[in-house]
Enzyme design. Structure first.
Site, mmCIF file in Angstrom:
data_model
loop_
_atom_site.group_PDB
_atom_site.id
_atom_site.type_symbol
_atom_site.label_atom_id
_atom_site.label_comp_id
_atom_site.label_asym_id
_atom_site.label_seq_id
_atom_site.Cartn_x
_atom_site.Cartn_y
_atom_site.Cartn_z
ATOM 1 N N GLY A 1 64.533 64.444 37.158
ATOM 2 C CA GLY A 1 65.615 64.519 36.171
ATOM 3 C C GLY A 1 65.691 65.887 35.520
ATOM 4 O O GLY A 1 64.692 66.577 35.368
ATOM 5 N N ARG B 1 69.137 66.556 27.712
ATOM 6 C CA ARG B 1 69.082 66.529 26.243
ATOM 7 C C ARG B 1 68.031 67.471 25.649
ATOM 8 O O ARG B 1 68.012 67.711 24.452
ATOM 9 C CB ARG B 1 68.831 65.090 25.762
ATOM 10 C CG ARG B 1 70.121 64.271 25.703
ATOM 11 C CD ARG B 1 69.850 62.864 25.259
ATOM 12 N NE ARG B 1 69.285 62.064 26.346
ATOM 13 C CZ ARG B 1 68.676 60.888 26.171
ATOM 14 N NH1 ARG B 1 68.512 60.419 24.947
ATOM 15 N NH2 ARG B 1 68.200 60.211 27.198
ATOM 16 N N GLY C 1 66.095 48.359 30.702
ATOM 17 C CA GLY C 1 66.319 47.271 31.639
ATOM 18 C C GLY C 1 65.645 46.014 31.108
ATOM 19 O O GLY C 1 64.564 46.077 30.528
ATOM 20 N N ASN D 1 62.869 62.538 25.771
ATOM 21 C CA ASN D 1 64.174 62.983 26.242
ATOM 22 C C ASN D 1 64.764 64.112 25.414
ATOM 23 O O ASN D 1 65.740 64.723 25.807
ATOM 24 C CB ASN D 1 65.169 61.813 26.219
ATOM 25 C CG ASN D 1 64.757 60.745 27.213
ATOM 26 O OD1 ASN D 1 64.511 61.026 28.375
ATOM 27 N ND2 ASN D 1 64.640 59.517 26.730
ATOM 28 N N ASN E 1 23.291 98.163 13.690
ATOM 29 C CA ASN E 1 24.087 98.090 12.462
ATOM 30 C C ASN E 1 25.233 99.091 12.563
ATOM 31 O O ASN E 1 25.008 100.282 12.782
ATOM 32 C CB ASN E 1 23.219 98.415 11.251
ATOM 33 C CG ASN E 1 23.978 98.123 9.970
ATOM 34 O OD1 ASN E 1 23.995 96.994 9.482
ATOM 35 N ND2 ASN E 1 24.649 99.130 9.440
ATOM 36 N N ASN F 1 38.297 104.452 22.320
ATOM 37 C CA ASN F 1 38.132 104.034 23.716
ATOM 38 C C ASN F 1 39.283 104.459 24.613
ATOM 39 O O ASN F 1 39.218 104.306 25.811
ATOM 40 C CB ASN F 1 37.972 102.505 23.787
ATOM 41 C CG ASN F 1 39.203 101.773 23.284
ATOM 42 O OD1 ASN F 1 39.892 102.247 22.386
ATOM 43 N ND2 ASN F 1 39.484 100.624 23.861
HETATM 44 C C1 UD1 Z 1 64.780 53.250 33.883
HETATM 45 C C2 UD1 Z 1 64.831 51.841 34.421
HETATM 46 C C3 UD1 Z 1 64.927 50.880 33.247
HETATM 47 C C4 UD1 Z 1 63.766 51.095 32.296
HETATM 48 C C5 UD1 Z 1 63.692 52.531 31.853
HETATM 49 C C6 UD1 Z 1 62.421 52.787 31.083
HETATM 50 C C7 UD1 Z 1 65.990 52.046 36.566
HETATM 51 C C8 UD1 Z 1 67.238 51.807 37.289
HETATM 52 N N1 UD1 Z 1 65.979 51.719 35.279
HETATM 53 O O1 UD1 Z 1 66.024 53.483 33.248
HETATM 54 O O2 UD1 Z 1 64.929 49.549 33.713
HETATM 55 O O3 UD1 Z 1 63.896 50.246 31.171
HETATM 56 O O4 UD1 Z 1 63.678 53.414 32.996
HETATM 57 O O5 UD1 Z 1 62.428 54.087 30.563
HETATM 58 O O6 UD1 Z 1 65.034 52.489 37.136
HETATM 59 N N2 UD1 Z 1 64.598 60.063 38.002
HETATM 60 C C9 UD1 Z 1 64.507 60.798 39.150
HETATM 61 N N3 UD1 Z 1 65.540 60.780 40.025
HETATM 62 C C10 UD1 Z 1 66.669 60.079 39.805
HETATM 63 C C11 UD1 Z 1 66.755 59.325 38.614
HETATM 64 C C12 UD1 Z 1 65.710 59.333 37.732
HETATM 65 O O7 UD1 Z 1 63.506 61.466 39.391
HETATM 66 O O8 UD1 Z 1 67.560 60.121 40.663
HETATM 67 C C13 UD1 Z 1 63.485 60.073 37.064
HETATM 68 C C14 UD1 Z 1 63.871 60.698 35.742
HETATM 69 O O9 UD1 Z 1 63.542 62.067 35.719
HETATM 70 C C15 UD1 Z 1 63.026 59.906 34.737
HETATM 71 C C16 UD1 Z 1 62.820 58.567 35.421
HETATM 72 O O10 UD1 Z 1 63.136 58.745 36.783
HETATM 73 O O11 UD1 Z 1 61.772 60.493 34.531
HETATM 74 C C17 UD1 Z 1 63.632 57.454 34.807
HETATM 75 O O12 UD1 Z 1 65.008 57.761 34.968
HETATM 76 P P1 UD1 Z 1 66.066 57.461 33.861
HETATM 77 O O13 UD1 Z 1 67.382 57.908 34.322
HETATM 78 O O14 UD1 Z 1 65.583 57.945 32.553
HETATM 79 O O15 UD1 Z 1 66.040 55.868 33.887
HETATM 80 P P2 UD1 Z 1 66.595 54.916 32.784
HETATM 81 O O16 UD1 Z 1 68.054 54.891 32.886
HETATM 82 O O17 UD1 Z 1 66.019 55.279 31.481
HETATM 83 CA CA CA Z 2 64.745 56.948 30.499
#
Ligand code: UD1
Ligand code: CA
Length: 454
Positions: A12, A16, A141, A229, A378, A387
């Site tokens: 990600g 933010r 979720g 975030n 001393n 230096n």
């Molecule tokens: C996800 C979960 C949700 C859970 C929440 C907890 C899913 C669909 N949902 O939601 O059920 O309650 O985490 O925080 O999984 N990332 C990638 N590649 C991507 C998308 C995300 O590497 O394509 C990484 C992001 O950098 C992040 C993590 O996965 O570290 C979670 O992704 P994020 O988009 O924050 O998931 P949530 O929508 O918060």
């Molecule tokens: Ca998240």
């Protein structure tokens, strides 16, 4: 115990954070947040760790290095399920548990991951999700269970029915999976959902529908699973980690006079009966021994401090201070400053790339650079080493028990022998043999009656 590898999602962008730095590289508790996650995974028994990178992936690999870590790239962020698919190639043929984590949860404790792993491996489940019950579950979720109480899926808030939205048990985003069933289920994912993404969470329903066991473990302390975030959340995590470190130190026998003004990085080691006075920062890979008095107003980074040392209004980095030495007030110890046992340095002294020998004293207003100083020396008030000639640095050698008079300039390269003296105010450009007196100043003349004749 069965094998376990960790897969850590870190692709990600972290929009933010409003940063040019990938989110997982932002530091908290003195190290990148991803480093906290890999340390927890390792402590929980992960032997291999696959990090899924995207935005700034090369930078992540450069900072984190290769120690037990492998990197795979998710070029486009098509969802958490899609991110895990990127790890399939490197884990080809692996049969065992996959601990699935996100790179932005620096508060995770190894014990939490260990109990998730234990429950998962003991139950023989294909997947086990770490859950929490929240008064306000919004954004997360929701965990779906059958009437019998078995986990049968996870629904994202954006896809949830009004009835599902009221479920208070949420997905922390941390799981254990068995590799075979996980990768088979990932093949069955679609992106028919509100966010048009491949959801990792859909894997749970796929497994449950095919008759495999899906388990859940409730986390004791939800705070541990919080993802960072924004910069505001980063500061909150910093405060939590700081408090945790101070509690750990106090419980191990360190006195922290004012926790509110004491900042100790996660990896710092401090021995018992050491007292930390207010406004003290100890950073990086610093080790402090027992019975020390550190502070007030002291900042030490990446240094080794022995037992019974006093550091009082000191800034030191990449330096070492041996047992019983006294430093300060107002001392700057720069890289490769090495103070031997019982040395005394301070008021207003700077030391760089130099050894100060056992019991030697540099008590007032000196600059000591590129110097090898023996024991029992001393250094008089205001004496300095010269230096740098504008192009090169040169070394000064001062033998055991030498006595350097006040305001001496030691113009390097130069050697003052064992037991030798320099006269106050001398500019010493030639070696002073052992036990000799070096005088390098104009002889004083007095002009009688000068004032009356003027
Ligand atoms: C996800 C979960 C949700 C859970 C929440 C907890 C899913 C669909 N949902 O939601 O059920 O309650 O985490 O925080 O999984 N990332 C990638 N590649 C991507 C998308 C995300 O590497 O394509 C990484 C992001 O950098 C992040 C993590 O996965 O570290 C979670 O992704 P994020 O988009 O924050 O998931 P949530 O929508 O918060
Ligand atoms: Ca998240």
């Amino acid at each position: 115990m069965q094998a376990m590898v960790a897969v850590i999602l870190a692709a990600g962008k972290g929009t933010r954070m409003k940063s040019n730095l990938p989110k997982v590289l932002h530091e908290v508790g003195g190290k990148p947040m991803l480093r906290h996650v890999t340390a927890a995974a390792q402590a929980a028994g992960a032997r291999r760790m696959v990090v899924v990178v995207g935005f700034g992936g090369e930078q992540v690999a450069t900072v984190m290095g290769g120690d037990g870590l492998e990197y795979v790239t998710q070029a486009q962020q098509l969802g958490t399920g899609h991110a895990v698919m990127q790890a399939k190639q490197v884990l080809q043929g692996y049969q065992g548990t996959i601990l699935l984590l996100c790179g932005d949860t620096p508060l995770l404790r190894p014990a939490t991951l260990q109990s998730l792993r234990r429950a998962h491996q003991a139950s023989g489940a294909a997947a086990t999700v770490l859950t929490a019950k929240l008064a306000d579950p919004s954004g997360y979720g929701r965990i779906l269970r059958t009437d019998a109480g078995n986990v049968c899926g996870i629904v994202e808030q954006k896809d949830a029915t009004p009835e599902q939205i009221r479920i208070s048990e949420i997905n922390t985003g941390i799981y254990c999976f068995e590799a075979g069933p996980l990768f088979a289920a990932l093949d069955g994912l679609t992106c028919n959902n509100a966010q048009q993404e491949y959801y990792l969470t859909d894997v749970l329903a796929i497994l449950a529908q095919s008759g495999q066991t899906v388990g859940a473990v409730k986390v004791d302390d939800f705070e541990e699973t919080l993802g960072i975030n924004s910069r505001v959340q980063l500061a909150e995590a910093e405060a939590i980690l700081r408090r945790r470190k101070l509690v750990e130190l106090m419980e191990s026998g360190v006195t922290v006079m004012d926790p509110a003004s004491t900042f100790i990085d996660s990896d710092v080691v401090i021995g018992r009966d050491t007292v930390l006075y207010p406004f003290t920062w100890i950073e990086g890979h610093t080790v402090v021994g027992e019975d020390c008095r550190i502070g007030p107003n002291t900042r030490i980074a990446d240094s080794v401090i022995g037992n019974g040392v006093t550091l009082h209004f000191v800034y030191g980095h990449e330096c070492s201070v041996d047992d019983g030495a006294t430093v300060g007030p107002y001392v700057h110890l720069r890289p490769a400053a090495k103070l031997a046992t019982g040395a005394k340095v301070g008021n207003f002294v700077e030391i760089k790339n130099s050894q100060v020998g056992r019991g030697s004293k540099v008590p007032h207003l000196s600059y000591i650079g590129d110097t090898d100083m023996g024991a029992g020396v001393n250094i008089g008030c205001g004496a300095i080493t010269v230096n740098y000639d504008g192009q090169k640095k040169h070394r000064t050698t001062i033998g055991d028990d030498a006595f350097i008079g006040c305001n001496t300039n030691l113009v390097a390269p130069v050697t003052v022998g064992d037991g030798a003296y320099t006269a106050a105010g001398s500019t010493i450009t030639k070696d002073v043999p052992s036990r000799a007196l070096g005088v390098g100043r104009a002889r004083q003349t007095n002009i009688a009656g000068w004032v009356d004749k003027k």
